[in-house]
Design a protein around this motif. Structure first.
Motif, mmCIF file in Angstrom:
data_model
loop_
_atom_site.group_PDB
_atom_site.id
_atom_site.type_symbol
_atom_site.label_atom_id
_atom_site.label_comp_id
_atom_site.label_asym_id
_atom_site.label_seq_id
_atom_site.Cartn_x
_atom_site.Cartn_y
_atom_site.Cartn_z
ATOM 1 N N GLY A 71 -15.859 -39.110 11.623
ATOM 2 C CA GLY A 71 -15.650 -39.622 13.015
ATOM 3 C C GLY A 71 -15.112 -38.815 13.816
ATOM 4 N N PRO A 72 -15.752 -37.414 13.835
ATOM 5 C CA PRO A 72 -15.365 -36.418 14.482
ATOM 6 C C PRO A 72 -15.144 -36.535 16.270
ATOM 7 C CG PRO A 72 -17.454 -35.905 14.219
ATOM 8 C CD PRO A 72 -17.210 -37.256 13.316
ATOM 9 N N ALA A 73 -14.193 -36.090 16.716
ATOM 10 C CA ALA A 73 -14.219 -35.934 18.401
ATOM 11 C C ALA A 73 -14.886 -34.592 18.940
ATOM 12 C CB ALA A 73 -12.870 -36.011 18.743
ATOM 13 N N GLY A 74 -15.279 -34.782 20.113
ATOM 14 C CA GLY A 74 -15.594 -33.703 20.701
ATOM 15 C C GLY A 74 -16.921 -33.015 20.670
ATOM 16 N N PHE A 75 -17.932 -34.011 20.146
ATOM 17 C CA PHE A 75 -19.458 -33.659 20.292
ATOM 18 C C PHE A 75 -20.046 -34.001 21.641
ATOM 19 C CE2 PHE A 75 -19.044 -32.996 15.970
ATOM 20 C CZ PHE A 75 -20.261 -32.088 15.707
ATOM 21 N N THR A 76 -19.704 -34.670 22.399
ATOM 22 C CA THR A 76 -20.405 -34.978 23.715
ATOM 23 C C THR A 76 -19.269 -34.729 24.783
ATOM 24 O OG1 THR A 76 -19.864 -37.238 23.681
ATOM 25 C CG2 THR A 76 -21.750 -36.605 22.682
ATOM 26 N N SER A 77 -19.827 -34.406 25.960
ATOM 27 C CA SER A 77 -19.028 -34.340 27.159
ATOM 28 C C SER A 77 -19.202 -35.496 28.119
ATOM 29 C CB SER A 77 -19.419 -32.832 27.977
ATOM 30 O OG SER A 77 -20.818 -33.202 28.502
ATOM 31 N N GLU A 78 -18.297 -35.666 29.003
ATOM 32 C CA GLU A 78 -18.453 -36.828 29.937
ATOM 33 C C GLU A 78 -19.730 -36.886 30.793
ATOM 34 O OE1 GLU A 78 -16.060 -38.236 33.629
ATOM 35 O OE2 GLU A 78 -14.968 -37.056 32.450
ATOM 36 N N PRO A 113 -17.925 -29.066 24.522
ATOM 37 C CA PRO A 113 -18.516 -29.723 23.379
ATOM 38 C C PRO A 113 -19.037 -29.228 22.232
ATOM 39 C CG PRO A 113 -19.122 -30.487 25.525
ATOM 40 C CD PRO A 113 -18.482 -29.299 25.850
ATOM 41 N N LEU A 114 -18.881 -29.769 20.932
ATOM 42 C CA LEU A 114 -19.332 -29.086 19.862
ATOM 43 C C LEU A 114 -21.075 -29.095 20.083
ATOM 44 C CD1 LEU A 114 -17.006 -30.607 17.163
ATOM 45 C CD2 LEU A 114 -17.536 -27.995 17.600
ATOM 46 N N GLN A 115 -21.568 -30.063 20.645
ATOM 47 C CA GLN A 115 -22.926 -30.149 20.705
ATOM 48 C C GLN A 115 -23.624 -29.088 21.182
ATOM 49 O OE1 GLN A 115 -24.415 -34.034 21.849
ATOM 50 N NE2 GLN A 115 -26.130 -33.294 22.695
ATOM 51 N N GLN A 116 -23.003 -28.328 22.036
ATOM 52 C CA GLN A 116 -23.677 -27.180 22.784
ATOM 53 C C GLN A 116 -23.707 -26.008 21.761
ATOM 54 O OE1 GLN A 116 -21.223 -26.317 26.385
ATOM 55 N NE2 GLN A 116 -21.721 -28.141 27.198
ATOM 56 N N SER A 117 -22.870 -26.156 20.628
ATOM 57 C CA SER A 117 -22.571 -25.028 19.572
ATOM 58 C C SER A 117 -23.653 -25.183 18.398
ATOM 59 C CB SER A 117 -21.393 -24.722 19.428
ATOM 60 O OG SER A 117 -20.504 -24.377 20.223
ATOM 61 N N ALA A 118 -24.398 -26.334 18.374
ATOM 62 C CA ALA A 118 -25.263 -26.741 17.464
ATOM 63 C C ALA A 118 -26.233 -25.923 16.843
ATOM 64 C CB ALA A 118 -25.913 -27.997 17.679
ATOM 65 N N SER A 119 -26.604 -25.234 17.650
ATOM 66 C CA SER A 119 -27.815 -24.058 17.148
ATOM 67 C C SER A 119 -27.102 -22.855 16.482
ATOM 68 C CB SER A 119 -28.470 -23.613 18.516
ATOM 69 O OG SER A 119 -27.495 -23.010 19.354
ATOM 70 N N GLU A 120 -25.755 -22.663 16.630
ATOM 71 C CA GLU A 120 -24.983 -21.396 15.879
ATOM 72 C C GLU A 120 -24.423 -22.175 14.704
ATOM 73 O OE1 GLU A 120 -22.014 -20.326 18.850
ATOM 74 O OE2 GLU A 120 -23.503 -20.910 20.585
ATOM 75 N N TRP A 121 -24.725 -23.526 14.176
ATOM 76 C CA TRP A 121 -24.083 -23.937 13.013
ATOM 77 C C TRP A 121 -24.575 -23.122 11.888
ATOM 78 C CZ3 TRP A 121 -21.176 -27.430 15.383
ATOM 79 C CH2 TRP A 121 -20.361 -28.232 14.670
ATOM 80 N N LYS A 122 -23.390 -22.787 11.102
ATOM 81 C CA LYS A 122 -23.751 -21.732 9.537
ATOM 82 C C LYS A 122 -23.665 -22.479 8.383
ATOM 83 C CE LYS A 122 -23.844 -17.355 12.090
ATOM 84 N NZ LYS A 122 -23.472 -17.883 13.496
ATOM 85 N N VAL A 123 -22.890 -23.634 8.623
ATOM 86 C CA VAL A 123 -22.251 -24.177 7.303
ATOM 87 C C VAL A 123 -23.132 -25.652 7.146
ATOM 88 C CG1 VAL A 123 -20.393 -25.097 6.310
ATOM 89 C CG2 VAL A 123 -20.236 -23.129 7.422
ATOM 90 N N PRO A 124 -23.630 -26.020 5.944
ATOM 91 C CA PRO A 124 -24.093 -27.359 5.703
ATOM 92 C C PRO A 124 -23.146 -28.393 6.034
ATOM 93 C CG PRO A 124 -24.778 -25.805 3.827
ATOM 94 C CD PRO A 124 -23.683 -25.187 4.792
ATOM 95 N N THR A 125 -23.578 -29.710 6.595
ATOM 96 C CA THR A 125 -22.695 -30.191 7.339
ATOM 97 C C THR A 125 -22.813 -31.895 6.940
ATOM 98 O OG1 THR A 125 -22.083 -28.966 9.036
ATOM 99 C CG2 THR A 125 -21.424 -31.140 9.248
ATOM 100 N N GLY A 170 -23.851 -38.760 18.999
ATOM 101 C CA GLY A 170 -23.542 -37.422 19.284
ATOM 102 C C GLY A 170 -23.850 -36.605 18.007
ATOM 103 N N ALA A 171 -23.641 -36.887 16.971
ATOM 104 C CA ALA A 171 -24.065 -35.984 15.612
ATOM 105 C C ALA A 171 -25.615 -36.115 15.644
ATOM 106 C CB ALA A 171 -23.612 -36.663 14.614
ATOM 107 N N GLN A 172 -26.096 -37.246 15.915
ATOM 108 C CA GLN A 172 -27.555 -37.161 15.904
ATOM 109 C C GLN A 172 -28.257 -36.108 16.847
ATOM 110 O OE1 GLN A 172 -28.544 -41.617 16.287
ATOM 111 N NE2 GLN A 172 -29.028 -41.434 14.227
#
Length: 386
Positions: A192-199, A300-312, A326-328
């Protein structure tokens, strides 16, 4: 004359110190009481554990961000609980959310310790950890407060190659940490992570409507003034414990999405939650720097999705107010394996509402660490993939 002045100064000091008993009785808590309440709550857990205060120093080497408003080199500590496990078990580090502490996972430690070396922490400024004056003045500084203190804790514990699980705001911190230090994290579990989307990306209709009212204007002002829910608990003084009792009884009792707390669980959790909320304000003051009114991330974390390096793996309760969409959206830009699991009969505190479903979700997420044939394992019955 000197004796008179000294005597007068001593009397003044004595009067000042005489105020402390009345202050402490108004807000009846302390770090010792937090640890004592934690031990009582963890008495419900059968797996033996070790509680320790891990020294993380006075601030990260070379950093301009200090963890206290002082020029001294006073050390700070992270409250840490480690549970006994089988030799060779993968390490699972658990990070709590906003307004919580590691004890919130009390319903999960026994089941998870059968498969993992479980380590749960109180983030800097929360629970039984040190509570320095909060000195951050920006989103970047606030993120550094949590990420760098966690990294110093990791160094002190000499950990590497661990599975990192974070809930809600703890999920935000865990994800930001994995972005900065991916070499230490084998797998990331965001509950249930917070912070994936912006207003601006996903402003709900209700927020637009309430902001147009005078009540919304007041709420927004309180948010930007860093007025936290914990201040209400402190302001109520000796009536604070009753407010917390009403909340925990409602949230995890009559309004629970899944398994309600037993009478003993409710009593011990209430006591623990009160002491963690009423203690000195510290980490809680991150709120306005990380989120805008409505709990939308400023970075927002969504803006960094392309930089993800760890399986999640994302885990959400069916009734979680943190939306899994937001995770989708983030997954579309990730270049690493990513799955989203939804757990029935559960809300935002999925690990309390439906601990059995939560444990199944975590085990499935970590199947490549627990089974020699992970590809042969199917999603457990009752869970759904999004």
């Amino acid at each position: 004359m000197v004796d008179e002045v000294t005597s007068s100064a001593a009397d003044t000091t004595a009067k000042k110190w005489s105020l402390w008993p009345s202050f402490l009785s108004w807000i009846p808590t302390s770090t010792d009481r937090i640890i004592a309440a934690e031990k009582r709550l963890l008495s419900l857990v059968k797996t033996p554990c070790e509680q320790e205060q891990v020294n993380i120093g006075s601030g990260p080497p070379g950093s301009k961000i200090r963890w206290f408003r002082s020029v001294s080199n006073e050390s700070r500590f992270i409250n840490t609980v480690t549970f006994d496990s089988k030799e060779g078990s993968p390490t699972l580090v658990m990070v709590h959310g906003y307004g919580a502490s590691q004890g919130f996972f009390f319903r999960n430690f026994d089941a998870l310790a059968r498969h993992f070396k479980v380590i749960a922490i109180d983030q800097l400024g929360w629970g039984g950890s040190s509570r320095p004056d909060f000195t951050c003045k920006s989103t970047e500084e606030t993120e550094s407060w949590f990420i760098d203190s966690f990294e110093e804790w990791r160094k002190a514990k000499n950990l590497s190659n661990f599975i990192l699980l974070g809930h809600s705001f703890g999920g935000y911190v865990a994800a930001k940490y994995a972005l900065k230090h991916p070499e230490h994290v084998q797998h990331l579990i965001l509950v249930g992570p917070a912070g994936f989307t912006s207003e601006t990306e996903n402003r709900p209709e209700w927020l637009t409507q309430i902001r147009a009212t005078w009540k919304g204007a007041i709420l927004n002002h309180l948010w930007e003034s860093n007025f936290t829910p914990q201040k209400i608990v402190r302001g109520l003084g000796p009536w604070g414990p009753d407010l917390v009792r009403r909340y925990t009884s409602a949230r995890f009792g009559s309004y629970a999405e899944g398994d309600v707390l037993t009478e003993e669980e409710s009593r011990l959790l209430t006591d623990y939650v009160y002491h963690t909320l009423a203690a000195k304000a510290s980490g809680e003051l991150c709120l306005k720097y990380i989120f805008s009114f409505g709990a939308f991330a400023r970075m927002p974390l969504q803006q960094s999705a392309s930089e993800w390096k760890v399986p999640t793996t994302f885990i959400y309760g069916f009734q979680d107010w943190m939306i899994y969409q937001g995770a989708q959206a983030a997954r579309k830009h990730m270049k690493v394996p990513c799955e989203i699991i939804r757990v029935p009969r559960a809300g935002h505190f999925v690990f309390i509402d439906n601990p059995t479903g939560f444990h199944s979700a975590v085990s499935y997420a970590c199947r490549r660490f627990l089974s020699p044939h992970p590809d042969n394992i199917s999603l457990p019955e009752g869970l759904t993939s999004a």
